[in-house]
Design a protein around this motif. Structure first.
Motif, short mmCIF file in Angstrom:
data_model
loop_
_atom_site.label_atom_id
_atom_site.label_comp_id
_atom_site.label_asym_id
_atom_site.label_seq_id
_atom_site.Cartn_x
_atom_site.Cartn_y
_atom_site.Cartn_z
N GLY A 1 -70.25 -2.72 -28.79
CA GLY A 1 -70.03 -4.03 -28.20
C GLY A 1 -71.03 -5.09 -28.59
O GLY A 1 -70.93 -6.23 -28.13
N CYS A 2 -71.99 -4.75 -29.44
CA CYS A 2 -73.05 -5.71 -29.79
C CYS A 2 -72.77 -6.33 -31.16
O CYS A 2 -72.70 -5.63 -32.16
CB CYS A 2 -74.40 -5.01 -29.80
SG CYS A 2 -75.77 -6.11 -30.25
N SER A 3 -72.67 -7.65 -31.17
CA SER A 3 -72.49 -8.37 -32.43
C SER A 3 -73.80 -8.97 -32.91
O SER A 3 -73.88 -9.50 -34.02
CB SER A 3 -71.46 -9.50 -32.25
OG SER A 3 -71.98 -10.49 -31.38
N GLY A 4 -74.83 -8.90 -32.05
CA GLY A 4 -76.11 -9.53 -32.38
C GLY A 4 -76.19 -10.97 -31.91
O GLY A 4 -77.24 -11.60 -32.03
N TYR A 5 -75.08 -11.48 -31.37
CA TYR A 5 -75.05 -12.86 -30.88
C TYR A 5 -75.01 -12.83 -29.36
O TYR A 5 -73.94 -12.71 -28.75
CB TYR A 5 -73.83 -13.59 -31.45
CG TYR A 5 -73.67 -15.01 -30.94
CD1 TYR A 5 -74.65 -15.96 -31.17
CD2 TYR A 5 -72.52 -15.38 -30.24
CE1 TYR A 5 -74.50 -17.26 -30.70
CE2 TYR A 5 -72.36 -16.67 -29.77
CZ TYR A 5 -73.36 -17.61 -30.01
OH TYR A 5 -73.21 -18.90 -29.54
N CYS A 6 -76.17 -12.94 -28.73
CA CYS A 6 -76.28 -12.76 -27.28
C CYS A 6 -75.47 -13.75 -26.44
O CYS A 6 -74.86 -13.35 -25.45
CB CYS A 6 -77.75 -12.79 -26.87
SG CYS A 6 -78.74 -11.46 -27.60
N PRO A 7 -75.45 -15.05 -26.78
CA PRO A 7 -74.69 -15.99 -25.94
C PRO A 7 -73.20 -15.67 -25.84
O PRO A 7 -72.54 -16.11 -24.91
CB PRO A 7 -74.93 -17.34 -26.62
CG PRO A 7 -76.25 -17.19 -27.30
CD PRO A 7 -76.24 -15.77 -27.80
N GLY A 8 -72.68 -14.93 -26.79
CA GLY A 8 -71.25 -14.61 -26.76
C GLY A 8 -70.96 -13.18 -26.37
O GLY A 8 -69.83 -12.71 -26.50
N CYS A 9 -71.97 -12.48 -25.84
CA CYS A 9 -71.82 -11.05 -25.56
C CYS A 9 -71.49 -10.78 -24.09
O CYS A 9 -72.15 -11.31 -23.19
CB CYS A 9 -73.10 -10.31 -25.94
SG CYS A 9 -73.00 -8.52 -25.69
N PHE A 10 -70.52 -9.91 -23.86
CA PHE A 10 -70.12 -9.57 -22.50
C PHE A 10 -71.13 -8.66 -21.81
O PHE A 10 -71.07 -8.46 -20.60
CB PHE A 10 -68.74 -8.90 -22.51
CG PHE A 10 -68.73 -7.49 -23.04
CD1 PHE A 10 -68.72 -6.41 -22.18
CD2 PHE A 10 -68.72 -7.25 -24.41
CE1 PHE A 10 -68.71 -5.11 -22.66
CE2 PHE A 10 -68.71 -5.96 -24.90
CZ PHE A 10 -68.71 -4.88 -24.03
N GLN A 11 -72.09 -8.13 -22.56
CA GLN A 11 -73.09 -7.23 -21.98
C GLN A 11 -74.42 -7.92 -21.67
O GLN A 11 -75.34 -7.30 -21.16
CB GLN A 11 -73.37 -6.06 -22.94
CG GLN A 11 -72.14 -5.24 -23.28
CD GLN A 11 -72.46 -4.10 -24.23
OE1 GLN A 11 -72.57 -2.95 -23.82
NE2 GLN A 11 -72.60 -4.41 -25.51
N ARG A 12 -74.52 -9.19 -21.96
CA ARG A 12 -75.82 -9.86 -21.93
C ARG A 12 -76.58 -9.71 -20.61
O ARG A 12 -77.78 -9.41 -20.63
CB ARG A 12 -75.67 -11.34 -22.28
CG ARG A 12 -77.03 -12.02 -22.44
CD ARG A 12 -76.96 -13.46 -22.87
NE ARG A 12 -78.29 -13.92 -23.27
CZ ARG A 12 -78.60 -15.16 -23.59
NH1 ARG A 12 -77.65 -16.10 -23.58
NH2 ARG A 12 -79.83 -15.49 -23.94
N PRO A 13 -75.97 -9.92 -19.45
CA PRO A 13 -76.75 -9.84 -18.21
C PRO A 13 -77.35 -8.47 -17.94
O PRO A 13 -78.29 -8.35 -17.14
CB PRO A 13 -75.72 -10.20 -17.12
CG PRO A 13 -74.66 -10.95 -17.83
CD PRO A 13 -74.58 -10.32 -19.19
N TRP A 14 -76.82 -7.42 -18.59
CA TRP A 14 -77.30 -6.06 -18.33
C TRP A 14 -78.11 -5.51 -19.51
O TRP A 14 -78.54 -4.37 -19.49
CB TRP A 14 -76.10 -5.15 -18.07
CG TRP A 14 -75.29 -5.62 -16.90
CD1 TRP A 14 -75.51 -5.33 -15.57
CD2 TRP A 14 -74.15 -6.49 -16.93
NE1 TRP A 14 -74.57 -5.96 -14.79
CE2 TRP A 14 -73.73 -6.68 -15.60
CE3 TRP A 14 -73.45 -7.13 -17.96
CZ2 TRP A 14 -72.63 -7.48 -15.26
CZ3 TRP A 14 -72.37 -7.92 -17.62
CH2 TRP A 14 -71.96 -8.09 -16.30
N CYS A 15 -78.30 -6.34 -20.53
CA CYS A 15 -78.95 -5.90 -21.76
C CYS A 15 -80.40 -6.39 -21.81
O CYS A 15 -80.67 -7.58 -21.61
CB CYS A 15 -78.18 -6.43 -22.97
SG CYS A 15 -78.96 -6.09 -24.56
#
Length: 214
Positions: A132-146
């Motif tokens: 699930g990681c594309s390396g682009y945090c602002p567009g990632c659905f996992q960001r708040p938990w990563c």
């Protein structure tokens, strides 16, 4: 790979008809991109020679009697059974999955449903790993938990004045936005740690004239 090489291989395959005869004549590694492994490259080359696809959308590889339910049509009761069913079908296709801990199951289902439209190279064995990681945090659905996603500050965050989250994530997190100052502080700490690591590496690296790769 150039067109001349591919045409040479195609002509030779038409002449020989199979892999063993071609390998006996010194044609060992098909000029196919991306190169994955000898067996997988031969498999895709021979499919291409037969006019068959070498990559397919995941959804097109599922059994005809399985049609994943759209995320918006899943109630809470059906979510977990349908998520497990989708994971099982992906596993049969050789797709390994690993996501950040504590990401809500509904977001995982949403993400997996989205990637069913993506094409993947066909392989004879093994498979692909999806995290699930594309390396682009602002567009990632996992960001708040990563850990990485919550400790780095992007230009999008600077512009918004807070941590940027995609719409599908916002309903699963606190309504209070993560302040820009917190992100900047975390980013500064990350930068400092990297500078210290880089310095230690330079101090201990042999002086052979080669530059560090960063």
């Amino acid at each position: 790979m150039c067109l001349r090489d591919l045409l040479e291989w195609a002509d030779k395959y038409i002449e020989c008809g199979d892999r063993k005869k071609m390998e006996a004549d010194g044609y060992l590694f098909p000029p196919i991109h991306p190169g994955i492994s000898p067996d997988d490259d031969w498999y895709r080359f021979e499919r291409w020679m037969k006019g068959l696809p070498v990559r397919m959308k995941l959804k097109d590889r599922f059994p005809s009697d399985y049609n994943p339910i759209k995320p918006e049509d899943l109630n809470d009761e059906k979510l977990m059974p349908e998520l497990q069913k989708l994971i099982d079908h992906l596993d049969k296709l050789g797709m390994g999955l690993s996501f950040v801990n504590d990401v809500p199951p509904r977001l995982i289902y949403w993400h997996l449903y989205e990637i069913l439209e993506e094409e993947f190279e066909l392989l004879t064995e093994g498979g692909w790993h999806l995290d699930g990681c594309s390396g682009y945090c602002p567009g990632c659905f996992q960001r708040p938990w990563c850990e990485s996603g919550t400790s780095c500050c992007w230009s999008e965050d600077e512009k918004a004045g807070e941590m940027v989250l995609i719409d599908s994530v916002k309903e699963f997190v606190s309504a209070s936005p993560v302040s820009l100052s917190v992100l900047q502080k975390c980013q500064a700490e990350e930068d400092k740690e990297f500078e210290e690591f880089e310095k230690r590496l330079k101090d201990t690296a042999p002086d052979d004239g080669d530059e560090l790769p960063f």
